[in-house]
Design a protein around this motif. Sequence first.
Motif, PDB file in Angstrom:
ATOM      1  N   ALA A  85       4.839 -18.130   7.760  1.00 31.69           N
ATOM      2  CA  ALA A  85       5.804 -18.610   6.865  1.00 31.69           C
ATOM      3  C   ALA A  85       5.348 -18.187   5.417  1.00 31.69           C
ATOM      4  O   ALA A  85       4.240 -18.231   5.222  1.00 31.69           O
ATOM      5  CB  ALA A  85       5.571 -20.139   6.861  1.00 31.69           C
ATOM      6  N   VAL A  86       6.245 -17.822   4.642  1.00 34.87           N
ATOM      7  CA  VAL A  86       5.914 -17.530   3.268  1.00 34.87           C
ATOM      8  C   VAL A  86       6.733 -18.288   2.419  1.00 34.87           C
ATOM      9  O   VAL A  86       7.581 -19.294   2.518  1.00 34.87           O
ATOM     10  CB  VAL A  86       6.487 -15.961   3.312  1.00 34.87           C
ATOM     11  CG1 VAL A  86       5.591 -14.979   4.008  1.00 34.87           C
ATOM     12  CG2 VAL A  86       7.891 -15.649   3.474  1.00 34.87           C
ATOM     13  N   SER A  87       6.467 -18.040   1.162  1.00 37.82           N
ATOM     14  CA  SER A  87       7.063 -18.995  -0.065  1.00 37.82           C
ATOM     15  C   SER A  87       8.487 -18.224  -0.470  1.00 37.82           C
ATOM     16  O   SER A  87       8.452 -17.303  -1.191  1.00 37.82           O
ATOM     17  CB  SER A  87       5.999 -19.039  -1.354  1.00 37.82           C
ATOM     18  OG  SER A  87       6.815 -19.877  -2.438  1.00 37.82           O
ATOM     19  N   VAL A 107       4.646 -23.021   1.509  1.00 42.01           N
ATOM     20  CA  VAL A 107       4.292 -22.343   3.015  1.00 42.01           C
ATOM     21  C   VAL A 107       3.869 -23.622   3.963  1.00 42.01           C
ATOM     22  O   VAL A 107       4.551 -23.692   4.912  1.00 42.01           O
ATOM     23  CB  VAL A 107       3.172 -21.326   3.056  1.00 42.01           C
ATOM     24  CG1 VAL A 107       2.680 -21.151   4.330  1.00 42.01           C
ATOM     25  CG2 VAL A 107       3.544 -20.232   2.371  1.00 42.01           C
ATOM     26  N   TYR A 108       2.869 -24.578   3.566  1.00 47.11           N
ATOM     27  CA  TYR A 108       2.691 -25.604   4.289  1.00 47.11           C
ATOM     28  C   TYR A 108       3.938 -26.745   4.505  1.00 47.11           C
ATOM     29  O   TYR A 108       4.180 -27.372   5.558  1.00 47.11           O
ATOM     30  CB  TYR A 108       1.567 -26.540   3.767  1.00 47.11           C
ATOM     31  CG  TYR A 108       0.219 -25.670   4.300  1.00 47.11           C
ATOM     32  CD1 TYR A 108      -0.149 -25.546   5.532  1.00 47.11           C
ATOM     33  CD2 TYR A 108      -0.561 -25.109   3.281  1.00 47.11           C
ATOM     34  CE1 TYR A 108      -1.178 -25.012   5.721  1.00 47.11           C
ATOM     35  CE2 TYR A 108      -1.768 -24.533   3.573  1.00 47.11           C
ATOM     36  CZ  TYR A 108      -2.001 -24.433   4.818  1.00 47.11           C
ATOM     37  OH  TYR A 108      -3.145 -23.620   5.400  1.00 47.11           O
ATOM     38  N   PHE A 144      -6.947 -26.967  -1.221  1.00 44.31           N
ATOM     39  CA  PHE A 144      -5.615 -27.672  -0.993  1.00 44.31           C
ATOM     40  C   PHE A 144      -5.492 -28.001   0.682  1.00 44.31           C
ATOM     41  O   PHE A 144      -4.844 -29.021   0.701  1.00 44.31           O
ATOM     42  CB  PHE A 144      -4.565 -27.087  -1.266  1.00 44.31           C
ATOM     43  CG  PHE A 144      -3.070 -27.433  -0.908  1.00 44.31           C
ATOM     44  CD1 PHE A 144      -2.697 -28.486  -1.534  1.00 44.31           C
ATOM     45  CD2 PHE A 144      -2.270 -26.920   0.058  1.00 44.31           C
ATOM     46  CE1 PHE A 144      -1.361 -29.148  -1.380  1.00 44.31           C
ATOM     47  CE2 PHE A 144      -1.092 -27.486   0.469  1.00 44.31           C
ATOM     48  CZ  PHE A 144      -0.674 -28.626  -0.289  1.00 44.31           C
ATOM     49  N   ARG A 145      -6.072 -27.275   1.504  1.00 44.31           N
ATOM     50  CA  ARG A 145      -6.024 -27.282   2.875  1.00 44.31           C
ATOM     51  C   ARG A 145      -6.558 -28.842   3.218  1.00 44.31           C
ATOM     52  O   ARG A 145      -6.267 -29.139   4.297  1.00 44.31           O
ATOM     53  CB  ARG A 145      -6.730 -26.205   3.726  1.00 44.31           C
ATOM     54  CG  ARG A 145      -6.023 -24.865   3.614  1.00 44.31           C
ATOM     55  CD  ARG A 145      -6.796 -23.654   4.031  1.00 44.31           C
ATOM     56  NE  ARG A 145      -6.794 -23.591   5.372  1.00 44.31           N
ATOM     57  CZ  ARG A 145      -7.782 -23.889   6.058  1.00 44.31           C
ATOM     58  NH1 ARG A 145      -9.018 -24.121   5.629  1.00 44.31           N
ATOM     59  NH2 ARG A 145      -7.655 -23.945   7.466  1.00 44.31           N
ATOM     60  N   GLU A 172       0.768 -15.728   3.481  1.00 43.12           N
ATOM     61  CA  GLU A 172       1.742 -15.962   4.501  1.00 43.12           C
ATOM     62  C   GLU A 172       0.914 -16.637   5.662  1.00 43.12           C
ATOM     63  O   GLU A 172      -0.359 -16.241   5.934  1.00 43.12           O
ATOM     64  CB  GLU A 172       2.172 -14.589   5.261  1.00 43.12           C
ATOM     65  CG  GLU A 172       3.130 -14.720   6.308  1.00 43.12           C
ATOM     66  CD  GLU A 172       3.752 -13.578   6.859  1.00 43.12           C
ATOM     67  OE1 GLU A 172       4.193 -13.594   8.176  1.00 43.12           O
ATOM     68  OE2 GLU A 172       3.726 -12.617   5.876  1.00 43.12           O
ATOM     69  N   ILE A 173       1.125 -17.681   6.339  1.00 41.70           N
ATOM     70  CA  ILE A 173       0.482 -18.225   7.230  1.00 41.70           C
ATOM     71  C   ILE A 173       1.157 -18.549   8.547  1.00 41.70           C
ATOM     72  O   ILE A 173       2.468 -19.163   8.631  1.00 41.70           O
ATOM     73  CB  ILE A 173      -0.059 -19.703   6.943  1.00 41.70           C
ATOM     74  CG1 ILE A 173      -0.586 -19.732   5.443  1.00 41.70           C
ATOM     75  CG2 ILE A 173      -0.751 -20.476   7.658  1.00 41.70           C
ATOM     76  CD1 ILE A 173      -1.063 -21.053   4.803  1.00 41.70           C
ATOM     77  N   ASP A 174       0.354 -18.165   9.699  1.00 41.25           N
ATOM     78  CA  ASP A 174       1.210 -18.346  11.228  1.00 41.25           C
ATOM     79  C   ASP A 174       0.326 -19.264  11.787  1.00 41.25           C
ATOM     80  O   ASP A 174      -0.780 -19.455  11.217  1.00 41.25           O
ATOM     81  CB  ASP A 174       1.571 -17.045  11.659  1.00 41.25           C
ATOM     82  CG  ASP A 174       0.260 -16.416  12.259  1.00 41.25           C
ATOM     83  OD1 ASP A 174      -0.668 -17.081  12.729  1.00 41.25           O
ATOM     84  OD2 ASP A 174       0.361 -15.152  12.286  1.00 41.25           O
TER      85      ASP A 174
END
Length: 181
Positions: A85-87, A107-108, A144-145, A172-174
């Motif tokens: 996922a990206v912004s 993203v989150y 932030f996580r 980017e986070i998968d």
Amino acid sequence: MKKRTILNKHLLLLFGVTFLLTFSFLSCDQKEKENPKEMEKETIEITKTEVPEKPEYFLLRPELEKTYGYSHAVKIGNDLKISGAVSMDNDGNLLAEGDMRQQMKNVYSDLEKILKHYGYSFDDVVVENVYTTNMAKFIEVSTFRDSIYKKQFPTGTWLEVKGLALPGQLIEIDMEAHKSE
């Protein structure tokens, strides 16, 4: 005569050993037959095969994902795999250019929408992989996580990359999630 006696003793000994071995095998075979429930259980376990569950796909932004040629998530059984996922907005435009913290929030937010679609939460995430074009900035805002993962952090990898899909994307986070029955 003495040779014959020794030969008879050897034959008798051989016969006795053969008899004992035969009796032992029959006895073992008899014991298996005497316990049909165990035999039935073994047969069931051997012949039982699990039917693989059909993959269930999810598109967060259907038109955009069809254009780029991917599905944002797929659920198979209790396992959920989510593409990076990206912004970006629904039209594929970059959001929060140059702002790592805001891109991370965006993203989150998308990842949470996908998790909720399947009834999952961040508590169910077991793998999280982060790709960033600027590791130093990511590390600055990575706390932030803490607001995302309240119980425990998942396994994962953080990688600094040369670029992402769109110029200006910083993160980017998968992820993968699993829900126990």
